[in-house]
Design a protein around this motif. Structure first.
Motif, PDB file in Angstrom:
ATOM      1  N   LYS A  95       0.812  -1.221   0.000  1.00 47.93           N
ATOM      2  CA  LYS A  95       0.000   0.000   0.000  1.00 47.93           C
ATOM      3  C   LYS A  95       0.847   1.273   0.000  1.00 47.93           C
ATOM      4  O   LYS A  95       0.335   2.341  -0.318  1.00 47.93           O
ATOM      5  CB  LYS A  95      -0.960  -0.004   1.199  1.00 47.93           C
ATOM      6  CG  LYS A  95      -2.096  -0.984   1.019  1.00 47.93           C
ATOM      7  CD  LYS A  95      -3.081  -0.904   2.155  1.00 47.93           C
ATOM      8  CE  LYS A  95      -4.303  -1.742   1.853  1.00 47.93           C
ATOM      9  NZ  LYS A  95      -5.410  -1.472   2.771  1.00 47.93           N
ATOM     10  N   ASP A  99       1.648   5.738  -6.453  1.00 49.33           N
ATOM     11  CA  ASP A  99       0.567   5.539  -7.407  1.00 49.33           C
ATOM     12  C   ASP A  99       1.004   5.713  -8.858  1.00 49.33           C
ATOM     13  O   ASP A  99       0.273   5.338  -9.773  1.00 49.33           O
ATOM     14  CB  ASP A  99      -0.609   6.462  -7.083  1.00 49.33           C
ATOM     15  CG  ASP A  99      -1.300   6.050  -5.792  1.00 49.33           C
ATOM     16  OD1 ASP A  99      -1.334   4.840  -5.490  1.00 49.33           O
ATOM     17  OD2 ASP A  99      -1.796   6.947  -5.079  1.00 49.33           O
ATOM     18  N   PHE A 138      -6.628  -4.989  -9.572  1.00 49.57           N
ATOM     19  CA  PHE A 138      -7.502  -4.187  -8.723  1.00 49.57           C
ATOM     20  C   PHE A 138      -8.116  -3.079  -9.551  1.00 49.57           C
ATOM     21  O   PHE A 138      -7.418  -2.398 -10.299  1.00 49.57           O
ATOM     22  CB  PHE A 138      -6.702  -3.558  -7.568  1.00 49.57           C
ATOM     23  CG  PHE A 138      -6.046  -4.571  -6.679  1.00 49.57           C
ATOM     24  CD1 PHE A 138      -6.724  -5.116  -5.603  1.00 49.57           C
ATOM     25  CD2 PHE A 138      -4.750  -4.982  -6.928  1.00 49.57           C
ATOM     26  CE1 PHE A 138      -6.122  -6.061  -4.789  1.00 49.57           C
ATOM     27  CE2 PHE A 138      -4.133  -5.929  -6.119  1.00 49.57           C
ATOM     28  CZ  PHE A 138      -4.819  -6.473  -5.044  1.00 49.57           C
ATOM     29  N   GLU A 139      -9.410  -2.894  -9.417  1.00 46.10           N
ATOM     30  CA  GLU A 139     -10.113  -1.805 -10.091  1.00 46.10           C
ATOM     31  C   GLU A 139      -9.954  -0.555  -9.234  1.00 46.10           C
ATOM     32  O   GLU A 139     -10.934  -0.044  -8.676  1.00 46.10           O
ATOM     33  CB  GLU A 139     -11.596  -2.156 -10.280  1.00 46.10           C
ATOM     34  CG  GLU A 139     -11.834  -3.292 -11.248  1.00 46.10           C
ATOM     35  CD  GLU A 139     -11.422  -2.960 -12.670  1.00 46.10           C
ATOM     36  OE1 GLU A 139     -11.531  -1.790 -13.073  1.00 46.10           O
ATOM     37  OE2 GLU A 139     -10.971  -3.885 -13.361  1.00 46.10           O
ATOM     38  N   ASN A 140      -8.743  -0.113  -9.098  1.00 46.30           N
ATOM     39  CA  ASN A 140      -8.432   1.009  -8.223  1.00 46.30           C
ATOM     40  C   ASN A 140      -7.212   1.718  -8.786  1.00 46.30           C
ATOM     41  O   ASN A 140      -6.365   1.091  -9.426  1.00 46.30           O
ATOM     42  CB  ASN A 140      -8.136   0.478  -6.814  1.00 46.30           C
ATOM     43  CG  ASN A 140      -8.295   1.533  -5.771  1.00 46.30           C
ATOM     44  OD1 ASN A 140      -7.832   2.654  -5.944  1.00 46.30           O
ATOM     45  ND2 ASN A 140      -8.945   1.183  -4.676  1.00 46.30           N
ATOM     46  N   TYR A 141      -7.100   2.982  -8.504  1.00 46.71           N
ATOM     47  CA  TYR A 141      -5.954   3.737  -9.004  1.00 46.71           C
ATOM     48  C   TYR A 141      -5.022   4.189  -7.887  1.00 46.71           C
ATOM     49  O   TYR A 141      -4.062   4.898  -8.141  1.00 46.71           O
ATOM     50  CB  TYR A 141      -6.444   4.936  -9.840  1.00 46.71           C
ATOM     51  CG  TYR A 141      -7.095   4.465 -11.112  1.00 46.71           C
ATOM     52  CD1 TYR A 141      -6.334   4.151 -12.222  1.00 46.71           C
ATOM     53  CD2 TYR A 141      -8.467   4.273 -11.181  1.00 46.71           C
ATOM     54  CE1 TYR A 141      -6.919   3.681 -13.389  1.00 46.71           C
ATOM     55  CE2 TYR A 141      -9.061   3.799 -12.341  1.00 46.71           C
ATOM     56  CZ  TYR A 141      -8.282   3.503 -13.442  1.00 46.71           C
ATOM     57  OH  TYR A 141      -8.859   3.024 -14.595  1.00 46.71           O
ATOM     58  N   LYS A 142      -5.308   3.777  -6.668  1.00 48.73           N
ATOM     59  CA  LYS A 142      -4.464   4.126  -5.524  1.00 48.73           C
ATOM     60  C   LYS A 142      -4.117   2.850  -4.763  1.00 48.73           C
ATOM     61  O   LYS A 142      -5.001   2.118  -4.320  1.00 48.73           O
ATOM     62  CB  LYS A 142      -5.180   5.112  -4.601  1.00 48.73           C
ATOM     63  CG  LYS A 142      -5.424   6.456  -5.240  1.00 48.73           C
ATOM     64  CD  LYS A 142      -5.699   7.510  -4.181  1.00 48.73           C
ATOM     65  CE  LYS A 142      -5.708   8.878  -4.792  1.00 48.73           C
ATOM     66  NZ  LYS A 142      -4.396   9.381  -5.122  1.00 48.73           N
ATOM     67  N   ARG A 145      -5.582   2.083  -1.287  1.00 52.31           N
ATOM     68  CA  ARG A 145      -7.000   1.723  -1.184  1.00 52.31           C
ATOM     69  C   ARG A 145      -7.315   0.318  -1.691  1.00 52.31           C
ATOM     70  O   ARG A 145      -8.487  -0.057  -1.757  1.00 52.31           O
ATOM     71  CB  ARG A 145      -7.848   2.733  -1.952  1.00 52.31           C
ATOM     72  CG  ARG A 145      -7.816   4.101  -1.325  1.00 52.31           C
ATOM     73  CD  ARG A 145      -8.786   5.013  -2.020  1.00 52.31           C
ATOM     74  NE  ARG A 145      -8.642   6.370  -1.503  1.00 52.31           N
ATOM     75  CZ  ARG A 145      -8.988   7.450  -2.161  1.00 52.31           C
ATOM     76  NH1 ARG A 145      -9.493   7.351  -3.375  1.00 52.31           N
ATOM     77  NH2 ARG A 145      -8.824   8.637  -1.628  1.00 52.31           N
ATOM     78  N   ILE A 146      -6.287  -0.461  -2.075  1.00 51.10           N
ATOM     79  CA  ILE A 146      -6.592  -1.793  -2.602  1.00 51.10           C
ATOM     80  C   ILE A 146      -7.196  -2.667  -1.503  1.00 51.10           C
ATOM     81  O   ILE A 146      -6.837  -2.568  -0.337  1.00 51.10           O
ATOM     82  CB  ILE A 146      -5.364  -2.475  -3.238  1.00 51.10           C
ATOM     83  CG1 ILE A 146      -4.256  -2.714  -2.219  1.00 51.10           C
ATOM     84  CG2 ILE A 146      -4.865  -1.686  -4.437  1.00 51.10           C
ATOM     85  CD1 ILE A 146      -3.172  -3.633  -2.723  1.00 51.10           C
ATOM     86  N   LYS A 147      -8.138  -3.497  -1.946  1.00 54.66           N
ATOM     87  CA  LYS A 147      -8.771  -4.462  -1.035  1.00 54.66           C
ATOM     88  C   LYS A 147      -8.751  -5.801  -1.757  1.00 54.66           C
ATOM     89  O   LYS A 147      -7.695  -6.309  -2.040  1.00 54.66           O
ATOM     90  CB  LYS A 147     -10.164  -4.009  -0.651  1.00 54.66           C
ATOM     91  CG  LYS A 147     -10.113  -2.779   0.233  1.00 54.66           C
ATOM     92  CD  LYS A 147     -11.415  -2.498   0.900  1.00 54.66           C
ATOM     93  CE  LYS A 147     -11.137  -1.342   1.836  1.00 54.66           C
ATOM     94  NZ  LYS A 147     -12.129  -0.472   2.145  1.00 54.66           N
TER      95      LYS A 147
END
Length: 161
Positions: A95, A99, A138-142, A145-147
């Motif tokens: 984490k 980014d 991950f459908e995330n850009y940070k 914030r990954i889960k």
């Protein structure tokens, strides 16, 4: 989107009385490493950043992948904090990734790697084997914030022999 590739170091040797972080790879680990890295190369698109534990067994595994994938030196980092067996510590390291990096390959240790594969991906494995590789999107850009992501590739040496 972020892509995380987790790789457990190759099979290490207990032949010599050495401190844990100095244990070398067994011959089998080199065969497995070349096989997994060569197979992964078919799915790999350049620009991944590689982070490796400084432990001999992890670093030698990482170097095999670095060579096979033709990763430039500037994209390869040895991180002291990756010499961990704790999944929570490993997750904090992941984490902390900037980014600006979209693809991160981590070379580390169990049980942290198995726990991370199971907690971050959507497919569970009882024990992630040595030289195993898992790709999670991950459908995330940070990174912070990954889960739970989607496990898209799992390469296990025994399935490639």
């Amino acid at each position: 989107m972020k892509r995380l590739i987790l790789v457990r170091h190759g099979k290490s040797s207990w032949k010599h009385d050495l401190p844990d972080h100095e244990r070398p790879l067994k011959k089998r680990a080199y065969r497995d490493g070349r096989k997994v890295a060569g197979t992964f190369k078919e799915f790999y698109s350049p620009t991944a950043t590689l982070w490796s534990s400084p432990a001999t067994r992890a670093l030698e595994t990482a170097k095999m992948f670095k060579e096979e994938l033709k990763v430039p030196d500037k994209m390869f980092t040895i991180r002291q904090d990756l010499y961990t067996f704790d999944a929570k510590e490993l997750l904090e390291i992941i984490k902390s990734c900037p980014d600006t990096i979209d693809k991160l390959i981590i070379f580390g240790h169990n049980p942290a790697i198995t726990n991370a594969v199971n907690s971050l991906g959507d497919k569970n494995l009882d024990n992630f084997p040595t030289t195993g590789l898992c790709v999670i999107d991950f459908e995330n850009y940070k990174w912070e914030r990954i889960k739970t992501g989607r496990t898209i590739i799992t390469l296990l040496p025994k399935n490639l022999r």
